[in-house]
Each structure stands twice: as structure tokens, then as C-alpha cells.
Enzyme design. Structure first.
Site, PDB file in Angstrom:
ATOM      1  N   SER A 222       0.859  -1.174   0.000  1.00 14.54           N
ATOM      2  CA  SER A 222       0.000   0.000   0.000  1.00 14.54           C
ATOM      3  C   SER A 222       0.900   1.230   0.000  1.00 14.54           C
ATOM      4  O   SER A 222       1.989   1.226  -0.601  1.00 14.54           O
ATOM      5  CB  SER A 222      -0.911  -0.064   1.235  1.00 14.54           C
ATOM      6  OG  SER A 222      -1.681   1.109   1.361  1.00 14.54           O
TER       7      SER A 222
ATOM      8  N   TYR B 240      -5.324   7.445  -6.365  1.00  9.14           N
ATOM      9  CA  TYR B 240      -4.195   6.646  -5.844  1.00  9.14           C
ATOM     10  C   TYR B 240      -4.486   6.258  -4.394  1.00  9.14           C
ATOM     11  O   TYR B 240      -4.331   5.106  -4.011  1.00  9.14           O
ATOM     12  CB  TYR B 240      -2.893   7.452  -5.935  1.00  9.14           C
ATOM     13  CG  TYR B 240      -1.666   6.688  -5.463  1.00  9.14           C
ATOM     14  CD1 TYR B 240      -1.177   5.598  -6.181  1.00  9.14           C
ATOM     15  CD2 TYR B 240      -0.986   7.056  -4.302  1.00  9.14           C
ATOM     16  CE1 TYR B 240      -0.050   4.895  -5.758  1.00  9.14           C
ATOM     17  CE2 TYR B 240       0.148   6.360  -3.869  1.00  9.14           C
ATOM     18  CZ  TYR B 240       0.609   5.284  -4.601  1.00  9.14           C
ATOM     19  OH  TYR B 240       1.722   4.577  -4.181  1.00  9.14           O
TER      20      TYR B 240
ATOM     21  N   LYS C 146      -4.834   2.495  -2.727  1.00 11.30           N
ATOM     22  CA  LYS C 146      -3.947   2.012  -1.665  1.00 11.30           C
ATOM     23  C   LYS C 146      -4.722   1.711  -0.377  1.00 11.30           C
ATOM     24  O   LYS C 146      -4.330   0.844   0.400  1.00 11.30           O
ATOM     25  CB  LYS C 146      -2.818   3.021  -1.440  1.00 11.30           C
ATOM     26  CG  LYS C 146      -1.868   3.106  -2.633  1.00 11.30           C
ATOM     27  CD  LYS C 146      -1.185   1.753  -2.865  1.00 11.30           C
ATOM     28  CE  LYS C 146      -0.399   1.640  -4.136  1.00 11.30           C
ATOM     29  NZ  LYS C 146       0.262   0.348  -4.317  1.00 11.30           N
TER      30      LYS C 146
HETATM   31  N1  NAP Z   1       8.494   4.473  -4.374  1.00  6.40           N
HETATM   32  C1  NAP Z   1       7.849   4.941  -3.319  1.00  6.40           C
HETATM   33  O1  NAP Z   1       8.278   5.942  -2.689  1.00  6.40           O
HETATM   34  C2  NAP Z   1       6.590   4.278  -2.846  1.00  6.40           C
HETATM   35  C3  NAP Z   1       5.931   4.808  -1.734  1.00  6.40           C
HETATM   36  C4  NAP Z   1       4.757   4.197  -1.299  1.00  6.40           C
HETATM   37  C5  NAP Z   1       4.274   3.069  -1.950  1.00  6.40           C
HETATM   38  N2  NAP Z   1       4.938   2.571  -3.047  1.00  6.40           N
HETATM   39  C6  NAP Z   1       4.370   1.382  -3.714  1.00  6.40           C
HETATM   40  O2  NAP Z   1       5.399   0.424  -3.910  1.00  6.40           O
HETATM   41  C7  NAP Z   1       5.127  -0.371  -5.067  1.00  6.40           C
HETATM   42  C8  NAP Z   1       6.364  -0.465  -5.950  1.00  6.40           C
HETATM   43  O3  NAP Z   1       6.659   0.848  -6.382  1.00  6.40           O
HETATM   44  P1  NAP Z   1       8.062   1.282  -7.019  1.00  6.40           P
HETATM   45  O4  NAP Z   1       8.364   2.614  -6.457  1.00  6.40           O
HETATM   46  O5  NAP Z   1       9.052   0.201  -6.902  1.00  6.40           O
HETATM   47  O6  NAP Z   1       7.589   1.467  -8.541  1.00  6.40           O
HETATM   48  P2  NAP Z   1       8.390   1.361  -9.927  1.00  6.40           P
HETATM   49  O7  NAP Z   1       9.860   1.544  -9.709  1.00  6.40           O
HETATM   50  O8  NAP Z   1       7.695   2.305 -10.841  1.00  6.40           O
HETATM   51  O9  NAP Z   1       8.123  -0.150 -10.393  1.00  6.40           O
HETATM   52  C9  NAP Z   1       6.833  -0.537 -10.725  1.00  6.40           C
HETATM   53  C10 NAP Z   1       6.793  -1.994 -11.124  1.00  6.40           C
HETATM   54  O10 NAP Z   1       5.415  -2.268 -11.440  1.00  6.40           O
HETATM   55  C11 NAP Z   1       5.361  -2.954 -12.665  1.00  6.40           C
HETATM   56  N3  NAP Z   1       4.174  -2.544 -13.425  1.00  6.40           N
HETATM   57  C12 NAP Z   1       3.780  -1.282 -13.739  1.00  6.40           C
HETATM   58  N4  NAP Z   1       2.667  -1.315 -14.492  1.00  6.40           N
HETATM   59  C13 NAP Z   1       2.343  -2.628 -14.645  1.00  6.40           C
HETATM   60  C14 NAP Z   1       1.309  -3.329 -15.331  1.00  6.40           C
HETATM   61  N5  NAP Z   1       0.371  -2.698 -16.046  1.00  6.40           N
HETATM   62  N6  NAP Z   1       1.284  -4.675 -15.276  1.00  6.40           N
HETATM   63  C15 NAP Z   1       2.237  -5.346 -14.594  1.00  6.40           C
HETATM   64  N7  NAP Z   1       3.251  -4.748 -13.932  1.00  6.40           N
HETATM   65  C16 NAP Z   1       3.300  -3.410 -13.959  1.00  6.40           C
HETATM   66  C17 NAP Z   1       6.630  -2.614 -13.439  1.00  6.40           C
HETATM   67  O11 NAP Z   1       6.997  -3.756 -14.209  1.00  6.40           O
HETATM   68  P3  NAP Z   1       7.216  -3.764 -15.818  1.00  6.40           P
HETATM   69  O12 NAP Z   1       7.310  -2.339 -16.273  1.00  6.40           O
HETATM   70  O13 NAP Z   1       8.472  -4.540 -16.032  1.00  6.40           O
HETATM   71  O14 NAP Z   1       6.032  -4.487 -16.363  1.00  6.40           O
HETATM   72  C18 NAP Z   1       7.638  -2.328 -12.334  1.00  6.40           C
HETATM   73  O15 NAP Z   1       8.397  -3.485 -12.056  1.00  6.40           O
HETATM   74  C19 NAP Z   1       3.911   0.266  -5.747  1.00  6.40           C
HETATM   75  O16 NAP Z   1       2.764  -0.476  -5.430  1.00  6.40           O
HETATM   76  C20 NAP Z   1       3.838   1.652  -5.115  1.00  6.40           C
HETATM   77  O17 NAP Z   1       2.525   2.170  -5.085  1.00  6.40           O
HETATM   78  C21 NAP Z   1       6.082   3.148  -3.496  1.00  6.40           C
END
Ligand code: NAP
Length: 347
Positions: free
Chosen positions: A179, A214, A218
């Protein structure tokens, strides 16, 4: 409502690679392990000797992740010997519900157990707010909620049977719903706009509407974690289901945030590895069974099952009214029913 202080300014982690146990023989699925937090989580589990599957929409993106993971070294503080992990990928496109069954079947053909699934893949504030999934939902609802719920539906039987295997430890079978502190920006009071799930009628406009979308997606993760735990916690040797805020991290997720926002808040972000510590804390740390940590909350019990984890691996509190909705208004059960109807044609 913004992130809480403890979500924004977490203390140094007290549980790191140095504390992680050997995961040899256990099977993990991390959606979206090609980048960001999922990549770092997959790398950690690989070096802990787990059998890890990441997912990606494309084979080329997957191999850009699996090859560097295979040639990487474990974190210097890791104490257990490495070298027996395996990593592979399953094709998964969360923007198209009609493909989810095929992806789940591919995994089920290859594995006879599933110890931990981490619903990590997600999107935030898409570049084109009007872009829709194949079934016509806004991306944040479709990718962050509908498709993971459907994927989980197909994998739950294997998860349940894993929880009963002789070599499965108590409370080690888990479902993790990634989330965000952003769930605090969800519609009040329940976290869900029940009559308008795509927030088409919402009074907010522009960026505020996207932030609420969003936030709702979440909040649904927080609710599904609780509801999954409520339904399945007693199965086999116990199943745990948690939601989490991984922390504010330097990944591609924020690419579509306004430049002014990144300029002001960019300094608060940490390396993606820190988010992987949060995911691993939820996914593989051994819970304290003696203290009742593995049970469901309520009636003054310690139980943390269905709960919310904050960076870099601590128990936190989900948004108060979302949690109250779960405990007092059975909103988790209601959401489950709504989602089942929405994805029913693809089950
Ligand atoms: N980064 C932060 O600060 C933060 C904070 C709070 C929560 N989160 C949560 O943490 C999680 C991971 O985030 P992240 O920051 O690591 O994001 P990220 O670097 O943008 O990576 C996103 C991943 O999701 C996959 N993805 C995106 N669209 C997709 C689709 N249509 N079908 C299948 N896979 C898909 C991508 O895989 P491919 O492109 O290879 O398909 C990629 O591996 C998310 O749920 C995000 O909401 C992140």
C-alpha cells in the site's frame, strides 16, 4: 491527509540483511520485480536462497532485472551463505484482466508451492490521467487493485495448500499487499467511494482527483490485507496477510509527479533497498508466536494479522477511519464482494 510523522521520518532499521534467515526451498512471487522496490526485494530473497519469481509485462524488461540480480553479490551484512537461490519471471500485465488467469496458470504449472506473494507492482498518477485499462478502468484502480485481487484469487488454493505442508513453519505463509501512506488521501470515511469506484463524479479535479484515486487504490490494499487475514488466518499452520507503506523511495514511481513536488520533497526519499527491508520484514521475518503476534486483532489481543507495516519494518496504524470501517462496519467484506462482481467475468 498526509503521511504520519513516523512514516515520513522512520528511525534506522533494527532488522536488516544481518537478521534474515535462509529461505532455501521456499517459493516467492513478487509482482513487478523488474524495477524499484520489487527489484531490491527480489534481490534480497534471491541471495537468501529463495526460489523467486518476478513478473513483468515484457521478457526484455524481465531479463534486464534477472541477469543483474544473478550477477550481484549479497549485502555485505548478510550472515547466511548465499548461492542456492533461483530467479525466473512470469509474464503479467495488470492492465488486462483477461490475461491474469493465463499468467496464474503459468505459475501454477511451474510450482507446487507458494510461500509468500508480494503484490508490489503498481502505478501512481499516470502520465495520462485518462488512460484506461483494457476493461475501461482508470489505471490506478485496475492495476493496483482489480488485477492483483484476481491474481490472488487464482493463487489462493496453492497458498492454502502450502500452509498445510509438513515442512511449512507456523505463520510463514503470507500475502503482502503493498500500500502507501498515500492511502490516507482516500475518500472518507471508509477509504472507498462505494457508488463511484472510478471517482468519475468526485468533486475534486486535476491532480487532486488523481491523488484521491491513488489514495483509494492504496486504501483498498489495506482493506484487502485485513479481509484476506480474516478469511484465511486459521488455515493450515496459519496464514498472515499484511499491508505496508514501504517508505518514500527513489524509484520511477514518482516520474509523473509535478516537478515542484519532487524539488521540495525529493530529499526525503531513500534508496529502494530500504523499501525492500520493509517488504522483507513483512514477508519473511519470523513473528513472535508466544506474544500472540500472529493472531487477529480484537478483544484486547496483541494480534497483528491483517495489520499495516511502516518503514523500515515496524507495526504501524492504518488511517483511523479506514481501520474503524474494517473493524466496525465490515468494509473489507463489502469491498471483497464488490471486487468479486467486478472481476467475475475473468474468474
Ligand atoms: N516508491 C515509493 O516511494 C513508494 C511509496 C509508497 C508506496 N509505493 C508502492 O510500492 C510499489 C512499488 O513501487 P516502485 O516505487 O518500486 O515502482 P516502480 O519503480 O515504478 O516499479 C513498478 C513496477 O510495477 C510494474 N508494473 C507497472 N505497471 C504494470 C502493469 N500494467 N502490469 C504489470 N506490472 C506493472 C513494473 O513492471 P514492468 O514495467 O516490467 O512491467 C515495475 O516493475 C507500488 O505499489 C507503489 O505504489 C512506493
Amino acid at each position: 491527509m498526509a503521511a504520519t510523522w513516523t512514516e515520513m521520518f522512520p528511525p534506522s532499521p533494527t532488522w536488516t540483511e544481518a537478521d534474515m534467515k535462509d529461505q532455501y526451498g521456499r517459493v516467492f512471487l513478487v509482482t513487478g520485480g523488474t524495477a524499484g522496490i520489487g527489484y531490491e526485494t527480489a534481490k534480497m530473497i534471491y541471495h537468501l536462497n529463495g526460489t523467486i519469481y518476478i513478473t513483468s509485462r515484457s521478457e526484455s524488461s524481465a531479463s534486464k532485472a534477472t541477469e543483474p540480480i544473478k550477477s550481484s553479490s549479497p549485502h555485505p551484512s548478510q550472515t547466511i551463505p548465499s548461492g542456492r537461490g533461483t530467479i525466473s519471471y512470469v509474464q503479467l500485465n495488470l492492465s488486462d484482466l483477461s490475461t491474469i488467469k493465463g499468467s496464474a496458470e503459468e505459475f501454477l504449472r511451474r510450482e507446487k508451492r507458494l510461500d509468500v506473494i508480494i503484490h508490489n507492482a503498481g502505478v501512481m498518477l499516470p502520465a495520462d490521467p485518462e488512460e484506461k485499462t483494457e476493461q475501461g478502468y482508470h489505471l490506478q484502480l485496475g492495476i493496483n487493485v482489480l488485477a492483483p485481487f484476481l491474481l490472488q484469487h487464482f493463487l489462493t488454493p496453492l497458498l492454502l495448500s502450502t500452509a498445510s505442508l509438513p515442512d511449512t513453519r507456523s505463520f510463514s505463509t503470507r500475502v503482502i499487499w503493498v500500500s502507501s501512506s498515500g492511502h490516507r488521501a482516500s475518500p472518507v470515511p471508509d477509504g472507498v467511494s462505494w457508488d463511484d469506484l472510478d471517482l468519475l463524479q468526485a468533486s475534486k479535479t486535476g491532480l487532486k482527483k488523481e491523488v484521491e484515486r491513488y489514495g483509494q487504490s492504496k486504501a483498498m490494499g489495506v482493506m484487502l490485507a485485513y479481509e484476506f487475514a480474516r478469511r484465511y488466518h486459521e488455515h493450515g499452520k496459519g496464514i498472515l496477510s499484511f499491508s505496508l507503506h514501504p517508505g518514500a523511495l527513489k524509484t520511477g514511481l514518482q516520474d509523473n509527479l509535478p516537478r515542484w513536488f519532487n524539488a521540495i520533497f525529493g530529499w526525503l526519499r531513500h534508496d529502494a533497498r530500504m523499501g525492500a527491508l520493509t517488504e522483507c520484514w513483512a514477508g519473511i521475518r519470523e513473528v513472535n508466536v508466544e506474544s500472540g503476534e500472529g493472531g487477529m486483532p480484537g478483544d484486547g489481543k496483541v494480534g497483528k494479522n491483517g495489520g499495516y507495516v511502516v518503514p523500515w519494518g515496524r507495526w504501524g496504524d492504518g488511517h483511523e477511519s479506514v481501520m474503524k470501517g474494517l473493524m466496525e462496519r465490515r468494509t473489507g467484506e463489502r469491498l471483497w464482494g464488490v471486487l468479486e462482481k467486478m472481476v467475475g467475468d475473468y474468474m
